[in-house]
Motif scaffolding. Sequence first.
Motif, PDB file in Angstrom:
ATOM      1  N   HIS A 167       1.062  -1.298  -0.362  1.00 18.85           N
ATOM      2  CA  HIS A 167       0.062  -0.194  -0.201  1.00 18.85           C
ATOM      3  C   HIS A 167       0.596   1.138  -0.351  1.00 18.85           C
ATOM      4  N   GLN A 168       1.895   1.176   0.169  1.00 23.67           N
ATOM      5  CA  GLN A 168       3.274   2.427   0.046  1.00 23.67           C
ATOM      6  C   GLN A 168       2.886   3.040   1.095  1.00 23.67           C
ATOM      7  N   GLN A 212       1.228   9.647   2.773  1.00 23.29           N
ATOM      8  CA  GLN A 212       1.008  10.946   1.879  1.00 23.29           C
ATOM      9  C   GLN A 212      -0.915  11.334   1.886  1.00 23.29           C
ATOM     10  N   GLU A 213      -0.816  12.487   1.904  1.00 20.92           N
ATOM     11  CA  GLU A 213      -2.356  13.076   2.624  1.00 20.92           C
ATOM     12  C   GLU A 213      -3.091  12.584   0.980  1.00 20.92           C
ATOM     13  N   ASN A 214      -4.512  12.485   0.702  1.00 19.40           N
ATOM     14  CA  ASN A 214      -4.817  12.422  -0.362  1.00 19.40           C
ATOM     15  C   ASN A 214      -4.347  11.549  -1.372  1.00 19.40           C
ATOM     16  N   THR A 215      -3.784  10.393  -0.328  1.00 16.28           N
ATOM     17  CA  THR A 215      -3.460   8.942  -1.054  1.00 16.28           C
ATOM     18  C   THR A 215      -4.314   7.753  -0.337  1.00 16.28           C
ATOM     19  N   VAL A 216      -4.294   8.233   0.959  1.00 15.44           N
ATOM     20  CA  VAL A 216      -4.466   6.600   2.075  1.00 15.44           C
ATOM     21  C   VAL A 216      -5.460   7.368   3.088  1.00 15.44           C
ATOM     22  N   LEU A 217      -5.093   7.884   3.769  1.00 10.54           N
ATOM     23  CA  LEU A 217      -6.103   8.801   4.508  1.00 10.54           C
ATOM     24  C   LEU A 217      -6.417   9.861   4.287  1.00 10.54           C
TER      25      LEU A 217
END
Length: 230
Positions: free
Chosen positions: A203-204, A224-229
């Motif tokens: 999931h990087q 990094q924001e807006n990618t996972v959480l």
Amino acid sequence: FPSHDTLAQEKRFIADASHELRTPLTILQFHTDNLAKARSDDEFQLANEAIQKSTKRLSHLVFQLMEMQKLEHLSHLEKKRISLLGLISDAMGQIESKHLDNVSWDIRVSAEPTIYVEPALFQCVLRNLLDNAAKYASPNSVVVVEHFSTLTHCKLTLTNQLSEGSKPELDRLGERFFRAPINQDIAGSGLGLSIVRKITELHQIDLTYQINDDGCFVVVLTKQENTVLT
């Protein structure tokens, strides 16, 4: 044809699995022999309970070995956006109540944050980390699960007070089959954090372990924001 690296992975897996299965199978055989030799109800009951416990541990080990092997060959994730709090709740629902009741839980995650992951795999991450926090925390202490979000990144932390004498070897966490000698009496296979590490890599997500100034063990998941959480 399989690559040299793939064949090496397969050989290592077979060697690891053979080594790890040998001991629980020997113990199971020992208890089975005791059951056959039982001369009283008490002896029969003790042997029967030991067999049930050993079988449960063996089943858990086989399941984790299969999960680890599956992850070794996984290259594509079927991700979707899902409630982080919902995943945490579902993961806690899969932990034995005796472990959950060992500590108090302070879940500082609101209903709003979502997470973009393969749900079953990331729930596995949370289940392993929460289960470890419950099993290795000082009895009756508090486990804190907290979500942070900034403009550049987001973070999920799990913090638990370590029980006396159980300071982990941070640089060896996630090593296959590694279990500290002091923790040998706690049920486990030494594969849980290896699985966690593999899934977070897929999931990087950055995974780190820390011991803070208060002597608490902290697991940090960062992306990094807006990618996972979010």
